[in-house]
Structure formats: C-alpha cells, structure tokens
Design a protein around this motif. Structure first.
Motif, PDB file in Angstrom:
ATOM      1  N   LYS A  41      63.819 -64.546  -3.822  1.00 24.32           N
ATOM      2  CA  LYS A  41      64.472 -63.288  -4.156  1.00 24.32           C
ATOM      3  C   LYS A  41      65.199 -62.701  -2.944  1.00 24.32           C
ATOM      4  CE  LYS A  41      63.628 -58.861  -6.381  1.00 24.32           C
ATOM      5  NZ  LYS A  41      62.664 -57.971  -6.984  1.00 24.32           N
ATOM      6  N   ALA A  42      64.571 -62.791  -1.765  1.00 25.59           N
ATOM      7  CA  ALA A  42      65.189 -62.268  -0.538  1.00 25.59           C
ATOM      8  C   ALA A  42      66.464 -63.042  -0.201  1.00 25.59           C
ATOM      9  CB  ALA A  42      64.198 -62.342   0.623  1.00 25.59           C
ATOM     10  N   GLN A  43      66.414 -64.357  -0.371  1.00 25.62           N
ATOM     11  CA  GLN A  43      67.602 -65.172  -0.115  1.00 25.62           C
ATOM     12  C   GLN A  43      68.725 -64.820  -1.091  1.00 25.62           C
ATOM     13  OE1 GLN A  43      65.670 -69.059  -0.410  1.00 25.62           O
ATOM     14  NE2 GLN A  43      66.377 -69.513   1.673  1.00 25.62           N
ATOM     15  N   GLU A  45      69.263 -62.013  -2.581  1.00 19.82           N
ATOM     16  CA  GLU A  45      69.819 -60.705  -2.218  1.00 19.82           C
ATOM     17  C   GLU A  45      70.732 -60.816  -1.001  1.00 19.82           C
ATOM     18  OE1 GLU A  45      66.462 -58.127  -1.749  1.00 19.82           O
ATOM     19  OE2 GLU A  45      66.031 -58.087  -3.901  1.00 19.82           O
ATOM     20  N   LEU A  46      70.289 -61.558   0.022  1.00 16.56           N
ATOM     21  CA  LEU A  46      71.086 -61.729   1.233  1.00 16.56           C
ATOM     22  C   LEU A  46      72.409 -62.422   0.918  1.00 16.56           C
ATOM     23  CD1 LEU A  46      71.465 -61.781   4.382  1.00 16.56           C
ATOM     24  CD2 LEU A  46      70.315 -64.007   4.306  1.00 16.56           C
ATOM     25  N   PHE A  47      72.333 -63.580   0.256  1.00 15.65           N
ATOM     26  CA  PHE A  47      73.526 -64.367  -0.020  1.00 15.65           C
ATOM     27  C   PHE A  47      74.461 -63.653  -0.993  1.00 15.65           C
ATOM     28  CE2 PHE A  47      70.558 -68.152   0.792  1.00 15.65           C
ATOM     29  CZ  PHE A  47      70.774 -68.069   2.164  1.00 15.65           C
ATOM     30  N   ASN A  48      73.905 -63.015  -2.003  1.00 15.89           N
ATOM     31  CA  ASN A  48      74.733 -62.302  -2.977  1.00 15.89           C
ATOM     32  C   ASN A  48      75.445 -61.122  -2.305  1.00 15.89           C
ATOM     33  OD1 ASN A  48      75.738 -61.893  -5.658  1.00 15.89           O
ATOM     34  ND2 ASN A  48      74.325 -60.186  -5.853  1.00 15.89           N
ATOM     35  N   GLY A  49      74.752 -60.430  -1.406  1.00 16.50           N
ATOM     36  CA  GLY A  49      75.369 -59.329  -0.669  1.00 16.50           C
ATOM     37  C   GLY A  49      76.533 -59.802   0.189  1.00 16.50           C
ATOM     38  N   LYS A  50      76.347 -60.935   0.872  1.00 15.06           N
ATOM     39  CA  LYS A  50      77.420 -61.495   1.698  1.00 15.06           C
ATOM     40  C   LYS A  50      78.600 -61.923   0.829  1.00 15.06           C
ATOM     41  CE  LYS A  50      75.259 -61.476   5.732  1.00 15.06           C
ATOM     42  NZ  LYS A  50      75.716 -60.852   6.946  1.00 15.06           N
ATOM     43  N   PHE A  51      78.302 -62.517  -0.326  1.00 14.56           N
ATOM     44  CA  PHE A  51      79.362 -62.954  -1.236  1.00 14.56           C
ATOM     45  C   PHE A  51      80.161 -61.752  -1.746  1.00 14.56           C
ATOM     46  CE2 PHE A  51      80.848 -63.906  -5.564  1.00 14.56           C
ATOM     47  CZ  PHE A  51      81.655 -64.993  -5.312  1.00 14.56           C
ATOM     48  N   GLU A  52      79.448 -60.697  -2.134  1.00 11.14           N
ATOM     49  CA  GLU A  52      80.137 -59.502  -2.630  1.00 11.14           C
ATOM     50  C   GLU A  52      81.003 -58.868  -1.545  1.00 11.14           C
ATOM     51  OE1 GLU A  52      77.046 -57.061  -4.292  1.00 11.14           O
ATOM     52  OE2 GLU A  52      76.940 -58.269  -6.126  1.00 11.14           O
ATOM     53  N   GLN A  53      80.515 -58.859  -0.297  1.00 13.18           N
ATOM     54  CA  GLN A  53      81.325 -58.346   0.811  1.00 13.18           C
ATOM     55  C   GLN A  53      82.582 -59.193   0.985  1.00 13.18           C
ATOM     56  OE1 GLN A  53      78.912 -58.349   4.341  1.00 13.18           O
ATOM     57  NE2 GLN A  53      77.580 -56.685   3.632  1.00 13.18           N
ATOM     58  N   PHE A  54      82.426 -60.509   0.861  1.00  6.37           N
ATOM     59  CA  PHE A  54      83.565 -61.407   1.010  1.00  6.37           C
ATOM     60  C   PHE A  54      84.589 -61.177  -0.104  1.00  6.37           C
ATOM     61  CE2 PHE A  54      85.941 -65.326   0.504  1.00  6.37           C
ATOM     62  CZ  PHE A  54      86.258 -65.646   1.813  1.00  6.37           C
ATOM     63  N   ILE A  55      84.114 -61.033  -1.334  1.00  7.56           N
ATOM     64  CA  ILE A  55      85.014 -60.812  -2.472  1.00  7.56           C
ATOM     65  C   ILE A  55      85.760 -59.481  -2.306  1.00  7.56           C
ATOM     66  CG2 ILE A  55      85.069 -60.375  -4.966  1.00  7.56           C
ATOM     67  CD1 ILE A  55      84.797 -63.329  -4.233  1.00  7.56           C
ATOM     68  N   THR A  56      85.059 -58.452  -1.852  1.00  7.07           N
ATOM     69  CA  THR A  56      85.705 -57.154  -1.607  1.00  7.07           C
ATOM     70  C   THR A  56      86.781 -57.289  -0.536  1.00  7.07           C
ATOM     71  OG1 THR A  56      83.649 -56.026  -2.203  1.00  7.07           O
ATOM     72  CG2 THR A  56      85.283 -54.740  -0.999  1.00  7.07           C
ATOM     73  N   ALA A  57      86.484 -58.019   0.548  1.00  3.35           N
ATOM     74  CA  ALA A  57      87.458 -58.231   1.614  1.00  3.35           C
ATOM     75  C   ALA A  57      88.627 -59.089   1.128  1.00  3.35           C
ATOM     76  CB  ALA A  57      86.783 -58.884   2.815  1.00  3.35           C
ATOM     77  N   LEU A  58      88.341 -60.074   0.283  1.00  5.95           N
ATOM     78  CA  LEU A  58      89.399 -60.923  -0.274  1.00  5.95           C
ATOM     79  C   LEU A  58      90.336 -60.110  -1.156  1.00  5.95           C
ATOM     80  CD1 LEU A  58      90.504 -63.842  -0.618  1.00  5.95           C
ATOM     81  CD2 LEU A  58      88.962 -64.064  -2.567  1.00  5.95           C
ATOM     82  N   LYS A  59      89.747 -59.241  -1.940  1.00  8.42           N
ATOM     83  CA  LYS A  59      90.532 -58.373  -2.827  1.00  8.42           C
ATOM     84  C   LYS A  59      91.462 -57.463  -2.020  1.00  8.42           C
ATOM     85  CE  LYS A  59      89.237 -55.685  -6.858  1.00  8.42           C
ATOM     86  NZ  LYS A  59      88.154 -54.929  -7.455  1.00  8.42           N
ATOM     87  N   ALA A  60      90.964 -56.965  -0.864  1.00  8.18           N
ATOM     88  CA  ALA A  60      91.746 -56.066  -0.005  1.00  8.18           C
ATOM     89  C   ALA A  60      92.576 -56.821   1.028  1.00  8.18           C
ATOM     90  CB  ALA A  60      90.810 -55.093   0.692  1.00  8.18           C
ATOM     91  N   GLU A 138      71.726 -70.887   6.281  1.00  8.83           N
ATOM     92  CA  GLU A 138      70.467 -70.161   6.107  1.00  8.83           C
ATOM     93  C   GLU A 138      70.546 -68.711   6.588  1.00  8.83           C
ATOM     94  OE1 GLU A 138      67.737 -71.018   4.484  1.00  8.83           O
ATOM     95  OE2 GLU A 138      68.369 -73.060   4.061  1.00  8.83           O
ATOM     96  N   ASP A 139      71.429 -68.428   7.543  1.00  9.54           N
ATOM     97  CA  ASP A 139      71.551 -67.067   8.066  1.00  9.54           C
ATOM     98  C   ASP A 139      72.461 -66.182   7.212  1.00  9.54           C
ATOM     99  OD1 ASP A 139      74.006 -68.161   8.676  1.00  9.54           O
ATOM    100  OD2 ASP A 139      73.961 -67.660  10.799  1.00  9.54           O
ATOM    101  N   GLY A 140      73.023 -66.726   6.140  1.00 10.58           N
ATOM    102  CA  GLY A 140      73.850 -65.934   5.243  1.00 10.58           C
ATOM    103  C   GLY A 140      75.340 -66.121   5.424  1.00 10.58           C
ATOM    104  N   LYS A 141      75.753 -66.866   6.440  1.00  4.04           N
ATOM    105  CA  LYS A 141      77.179 -67.115   6.644  1.00  4.04           C
ATOM    106  C   LYS A 141      77.695 -68.030   5.528  1.00  4.04           C
ATOM    107  CE  LYS A 141      77.862 -65.152  10.734  1.00  4.04           C
ATOM    108  NZ  LYS A 141      78.880 -64.188  11.034  1.00  4.04           N
ATOM    109  N   ILE A 142      78.903 -67.748   5.080  1.00  4.72           N
ATOM    110  CA  ILE A 142      79.494 -68.507   3.970  1.00  4.72           C
ATOM    111  C   ILE A 142      80.137 -69.781   4.504  1.00  4.72           C
ATOM    112  CG2 ILE A 142      81.251 -68.468   2.168  1.00  4.72           C
ATOM    113  CD1 ILE A 142      80.792 -65.416   2.019  1.00  4.72           C
ATOM    114  N   MET A 143      79.738 -70.931   3.945  1.00  2.00           N
ATOM    115  CA  MET A 143      80.331 -72.209   4.332  1.00  2.00           C
ATOM    116  C   MET A 143      81.520 -72.552   3.440  1.00  2.00           C
ATOM    117  SD  MET A 143      77.167 -74.631   5.328  1.00  2.00           S
ATOM    118  CE  MET A 143      78.292 -75.933   5.803  1.00  2.00           C
ATOM    119  N   GLY A 144      81.468 -72.130   2.198  1.00  3.82           N
ATOM    120  CA  GLY A 144      82.574 -72.443   1.308  1.00  3.82           C
ATOM    121  C   GLY A 144      82.438 -71.754  -0.029  1.00  3.82           C
TER     122      GLY A 144
END
Length: 155
Positions: A41-43, A45-60, A138-144
């Motif tokens: 569950k913690a993973q 939340e971490l990964f989904n949060g990073k993905f949502e931040q990326f999508i928001t930045a992509l949109k902008a 594992e640290d939440g950075k997006i590889m692709g």
C-alpha cells in the motif's frame, strides 16, 4: 579368419575414437527469479503520487518538474519529442485510475515496480482498451511511461 580380423580391427578402431561421456554440470543462475506479485500500500501511494505529479507537469508542459521526477537512467534519453508524444497519447480530460500493480522484469534480470492505469470510464472486458504503464525505481523515480491503445484490429 580374415573376416573376423577385419571386423575386430574395425571395432577396435571405432572404440579408439569414441568420445568420453562427461557428467552434466549445473550452472547456477544469479538472477533473482522470485518476483513479488503486488506492490504494498505504501509503495502504491508513493508511486501513484509521483505519477500524478508527472501527469500534472506534463499537462502544464513543465519540463523541469518532469525531469526532477524521472530516473537518472532515462532522463538523458528523453527528448522533447517524447514529451510531445506522451502529451498527445494521454487524454487529460478523462480520469485515470489504477488498473494493476506488480513488477516488470527486464532483460538484465532486474525487476522494477510497475503500475498500470486505465481510464475510469473504460469498462471494456476482459481488459481495458487503453492502458498507461508506468515503471518506477524503488525510490519512486519514474523510469518510463508507455500508453497503449488497443485498436479493433488487435482483437
């Protein structure tokens, strides 16, 4: 007697060139074959949060934020064309929800956390027509991130 001598010499010749049988050796594979099936569950939340931040930045079109969320391994390989393709292939008007989580194996034998997303309004069975796969370190950075659209021809 000549026939017997010829046959014996032929057999002796065959035996002298026979191959020796070696026992088979077991070579140990150092790659990890044990693979977790689900993310904690913690993973998630971490990964989904990073993905949502990326999508928001992509949109902008905020390139600096997108690069800060990306893995160092892939950051140098991503061009403006890749960002444009992602921007074109992801529909920002539709809500994105988690479809599946797990681990993706690479040819190197490494396993990386992965989340597959689908659009909330896509109720297609047995699998959605459009999937967005995000692979993380594992640290939440997006590889692709890879969007996939199933066309009617692929059925």
């Amino acid at each position: 007697m000549k026939k017997a001598t010829i046959i014996l010499s032929f057999l002796a010749f065959q035996l002298s060139f026979a191959q020796k049988v070696k026992k088979a050796e077991v070579i140990k594979d150092n790659r990890t074959t044990e693979q977790k099936l689900e993310l904690s569950k913690a993973q998630k939340e971490l990964f989904n949060g990073k993905f949502e931040q990326f999508i928001t930045a992509l949109k902008a079109s905020d390139k600096s934020t997108m690069e800060s969320l990306m893995s160092d391994k892939t950051k140098s390989k991503v061009t403006d064309k890749v960002y444009e393709n992602l921007n074109r292939d992801i529909d920002f008007k539709r809500k994105i929800v988690i479809y599946k989580t797990g681990y993706r194996s690479f040819m190197t034998g490494e396993n990386f956390p992965m989340i597959q997303y689908k659009y909330a309004d896509d109720q297609t069975e047995p699998s959605p027509k459009e999937i967005i796969t995000a692979v993380f370190e594992e640290d939440g950075k997006i590889m692709g991130i890879k969007p996939y659209k199933q066309s009617d021809e692929n059925k």
